[in-house]
Motif scaffolding. Structure first.
Motif, PDB file in Angstrom:
ATOM      1  N   UNK A 228       0.873  -1.183   0.000  1.00  0.00           N
ATOM      2  CA  UNK A 228       0.000   0.000   0.000  1.00  0.00           C
ATOM      3  C   UNK A 228       0.900   1.220   0.000  1.00  0.00           C
ATOM      4  N   UNK A 229       0.704   2.072  -0.968  1.00  0.00           N
ATOM      5  CA  UNK A 229       1.599   3.226  -1.132  1.00  0.00           C
ATOM      6  C   UNK A 229       2.254   3.044  -2.482  1.00  0.00           C
ATOM      7  N   UNK A 230       3.327   3.733  -2.725  1.00  0.00           N
ATOM      8  CA  UNK A 230       4.034   3.523  -3.986  1.00  0.00           C
ATOM      9  C   UNK A 230       3.439   4.316  -5.125  1.00  0.00           C
ATOM     10  N   UNK A 231       3.691   3.819  -6.325  1.00  0.00           N
ATOM     11  CA  UNK A 231       3.267   4.583  -7.504  1.00  0.00           C
ATOM     12  C   UNK A 231       1.778   4.453  -7.731  1.00  0.00           C
ATOM     13  N   UNK A 232       1.162   5.582  -7.994  1.00  0.00           N
ATOM     14  CA  UNK A 232      -0.246   5.546  -8.334  1.00  0.00           C
ATOM     15  C   UNK A 232      -0.354   5.086  -9.780  1.00  0.00           C
ATOM     16  N   UNK A 233      -1.308   4.180 -10.004  1.00  0.00           N
ATOM     17  CA  UNK A 233      -1.395   3.556 -11.326  1.00  0.00           C
ATOM     18  C   UNK A 233      -1.437   4.595 -12.453  1.00  0.00           C
ATOM     19  N   UNK A 234      -2.291   5.598 -12.274  1.00  0.00           N
ATOM     20  CA  UNK A 234      -2.443   6.568 -13.361  1.00  0.00           C
ATOM     21  C   UNK A 234      -1.289   7.555 -13.429  1.00  0.00           C
ATOM     22  N   UNK A 235      -0.325   7.391 -12.549  1.00  0.00           N
ATOM     23  CA  UNK A 235       0.847   8.272 -12.613  1.00  0.00           C
ATOM     24  C   UNK A 235       2.058   7.568 -13.197  1.00  0.00           C
ATOM     25  N   UNK A 236       1.945   6.269 -13.465  1.00  0.00           N
ATOM     26  CA  UNK A 236       3.134   5.607 -14.006  1.00  0.00           C
ATOM     27  C   UNK A 236       3.270   5.957 -15.491  1.00  0.00           C
ATOM     28  N   UNK A 237       4.503   5.931 -15.966  1.00  0.00           N
ATOM     29  CA  UNK A 237       4.780   6.524 -17.280  1.00  0.00           C
ATOM     30  C   UNK A 237       4.016   5.862 -18.415  1.00  0.00           C
ATOM     31  N   UNK A 238       4.002   4.532 -18.425  1.00  0.00           N
ATOM     32  CA  UNK A 238       3.355   3.843 -19.542  1.00  0.00           C
ATOM     33  C   UNK A 238       1.846   4.086 -19.550  1.00  0.00           C
TER      34      UNK A 238
END
Ligand SMILES: Nc1ncnc2c1ncn2[C@@H]1O[C@H](COP(=O)(O)OP(=O)(O)OP(=O)(O)O)[C@@H](O)[C@H]1O
Length: 668
Positions: A378-388
């Motif tokens: 829980x935490x980390x990169x938000x899905x819609x913020x990852x580059x791809x």
């Protein structure tokens, strides 16, 4: 071992909780400590309102995260009666929903929501056009601007608070900020803070406040301590038009860096006339020994929280404090404990591992993977913020808003051999054609004529599927698949492709591209929450403390509670930040039910940090929270292996040798 929590009455609530659930006051603040049943109470309150005849859609629950909203929805929903679900969502998602459902009242129809990364692009564009601000980077300007808006201070005040030692030319900064704002208006962008600011501004009109407030019998706010002044500006005008039921814990306020002021909860009674303050003091989660350590931590604070948690469950095992030499040793020990517990028959879901930051959890994650232990982070990169994912979304965004410059630039520069200059020219051509009255499709046909045909055809196909958002996402992913597979060929493309399939699934029930993107930008879902596929659903949770609110497990491992991390060296010297760090640790300690293991690596030197520049600068000495921990509160184990002394060198080596230290000057 501790016995089960005792509840009076058949509803599972104790007396104080029942009083809080059944209160007849118009406005209420339930001020309570960790594990005292705040979530339990908010859920019971909603059920109570519905039982009393309130229509579920006239109740609104505002939460801090999408997960908390989902939890409230599922716990309120009575499976026996298929009533409509109670709206529960984050503050931002709700504000945006108000704006979107009533464009006649709020305006901003057709504007796009942008996130922090897009804001940065816009700001970089402004700074790149000659508005350089010495002393502050683009990201810092965005940060301080957001802080000013959320705390409703002037930019000058926000700079003084956040960058007291920076030497900044106020005029140049002011011009850059004005240019940034103009750019956003021109491109019809609403940033994260604008969403709240639009709502707050329109609600100043009493007729708008009466109209919005009139939709609800009661608005419930969870985690009230994390509410910032901009959110208060939305609450204030609604107070005379609906009831508020707020729940919070001042000792768990950990969002000061985003402008939350935990002390504002103390003035609730004055700010909201007629408000009743109710308190919950019995902790049902943890054993007394765990609470003793948590209470001690708060008592060390110069701030007075007036909190002393009592365990209904009684006594249990003392918390453990384990010291290691390296983070790898620490991670190895934690995984060893999990494996041992598994051998003893405990499920993986017994455990919660709390880490300070995404980064600091890496060593533990590596060990979990190595040992094939299923976990969700829980935490980390938000899905819609990852580059791809952003790459694919850019194709959807230019369909939803053809003037979206940031999205156009991202999409066009994905095309092989297209750089910034060609992309900017194509975007300008789209704008010019639209200004001449061309449809979006015709504008694309002209402006993109010199670019590969797959781009035009792909965008047309996405536009045709726009009403079926998952189909539109699938088409965008298919169009970009070859370029993305190449772009990410050395960066785990297979996992990224799986993410795109998850995004497609998330989009399935959304009504429009705009609704889909906004919802997930404003209430983010973490990539790891979706992509992890734990066996049988039984898994360990690894969570940053900031994502751990509301979580509890039988065993909690608070990792990395080392000098320099609690408090972080960054916050030394600022008492507010220091105290916020204390609350972060407090949230972490109060997650455990039966076993709390605090782990750390031992510092070899006292933590000293150089703070500030100029006259106020100086070294701040060790401020480690556990530095003065009384022995009695924990059971301590030191795992640092004694190092074998080095053997003496053989006699021939012991002669001091002179080494040639001069530099080879080459041709000089
Ligand atoms: N009256 C009660 N009787 C028995 N158990 C209770 C009672 N009230 C709460 N609990 C249990 O205590 C635990 C903590 O409750 P809850 O999560 O609602 O607390 P909270 O105040 O929201 O906690 P936090 O703010 O620390 O996340 C839960 O396991 C809940 O089921």
């Amino acid at each position: 071992m501790a016995g089960a929590g005792t509840s009076e009455g058949g509803d599972g609530l104790n007396q104080a909780q029942r009083a809080a659930v059944e209160t007849g006051a118009s406005h209420n603040l339930v001020l309570a400590g960790a594990g005292t049943g705040k979530t339990t109470t908010i859920v019971a309150r909603i059920r109570h309102l519905i039982k009393g005849g309130a229509a579920p859609d006239r109740i609104l629950a505002l939460t801090f995260t999408r997960r908390a909203a989902a939890e409230i929805r599922s716990r309120v929903q009575d499976p026996a009666r298929a009533s409509s679900p109670v709206p529960a969502m984050t503050f931002h998602a709700w504000a945006m929903r108000e704006v979107r459902t009533s464009p006649d009242v709020f305006g901003y129809d057709g504007w796009s929501v942008i996130d922090a990364d897009d804001q940065l692009q816009v700001m970089r564009g402004v700074l790149g056009r000659g508005k350089r601000v010495e002393g502050l980077k683009a990201a810092q300007i965005i940060g301080v601007l957001s802080f000013a808006r959320n705390t409703r201070r002037t930019l000058a005040d926000a700079i003084a608070a956040k960058h007291p030692d920076a030497e900044i030319d106020a005029k140049v900064l002011g011009e850059a900020v004005r240019a940034y704002e103009a750019r956003k208006r021109e491109r019809r962008y609403l940033d994260y803070d604008d969403v709240l600011a639009v709502c707050a501004a329109r609600l100043k009109d009493p007729a708008v406040a009466a109209w919005v407030g009139g939709h609800y019998d009661e608005i419930l706010i969870d985690e009230m301590q994390d509410t910032n002044p901009l959110q208060w500006a939305i609450i204030d005008p609604l107070v005379t038009h609906t009831r508020f039921y707020c729940v919070g814990d001042d000792a768990q306020s950990i969002y000061g860096f985003r402008g939350a002021d935990f002390a504002s909860i103390h003035s609730f009674g004055e700010r909201v006339p007629g408000a009743r303050v109710l308190r919950l003091e019995d902790n049902y989660r943890s054993t007394q020994e765990i609470l003793d350590l948590s209470n001690w931590l708060l008592e060390q604070s110069p701030l007075h929280y007036g909190k002393h948690l009592r365990a209904v469950r009684g006594s249990g095992a003392k918390p453990e404090l384990h010291s290691f030499e390296t983070p790898q040793d620490e991670a190895g020990w934690i995984t060893g404990e999990l494996l041992r517990a598994r051998d003893d028959g405990l499920p993986w879901s017994t455990h919660l591992i709390l880490v300070r930051t995404n980064y600091s959890g890496r060593a533990i994650e590596a060990r979990l993977v190595e040992n094939d232990i299923p976990y969700v982070f829980f935490g980390g990169t938000k899905l819609l913020e990852s580059r791809h994912v952003r790459d694919v979304l850019s194709a959807l965004r230019v369909i939803a808003n053809p003037d979206d410059e940031v999205a156009w630039m991202r999409l066009l520069t994905l095309v092989p051999r297209v750089g910034d200059v060609t992309a900017a020219r194509a975007f300008d051509a789209v704008l010019a054609a639209r200004a001449d009255g061309a449809s979006a499709r015709d504008a694309r046909a002209g402006a993109l004529a010199a670019l590969p045909g797959w781009l035009r055809a792909g965008l047309d196909a996405i536009e045709e599927a726009a009403g079926q958002v998952d189909d539109a996402v699938g088409r965008a992913a298919a169009m970009l698949q070859p370029v993305l597979a190449h772009k990410y060929r050395n960066e785990n493309w297979d996992a990224r492709a799986r993410d795109l399939a998850h995004v497609e699934r998330l989009a399935a029930t959304r009504g429009s591209i705009t609704e889909f993107i906004e919802e997930f930008l404003l209430s983010p879902v973490f990539a790891s929450e979706l992509t992890a596929e734990p066996k049988d659903g039984d898994h360990v949770i690894v969570s940053t403390v900031h994502s751990a609110k509301g979580l509890e497990r039988d065993w909690a491992f608070c990792a990395g509670v080392s000098a320099g991390a609690y408090p972080s060296a960054r916050s030394l010297g600022d008492v507010n930040e220091l105290e916020e760090e204390r609350r972060v640790l407090y949230v972490a300690l109060t997650r455990a039910r039966d076993r709390l293991a605090v782990t750390r690596t031992v510092a070899h030197t006292p933590v000293r940090a150089w703070v500030g520049t100029g006259a106020s600068a100086g070294f701040v000495e060790d401020a480690y929270f556990l530095g003065t921990l009384p022995e009695l509160l924990v059971r301590e184990t030191v795992h640092v292996p004694g190092r074998a002394p080095r053997p003496a060198p053989p006699p021939g080596l012991a002669v001091p040798a002179e080494v040639d230290l001069s530099v080879d000057l080459g041709e000089l």
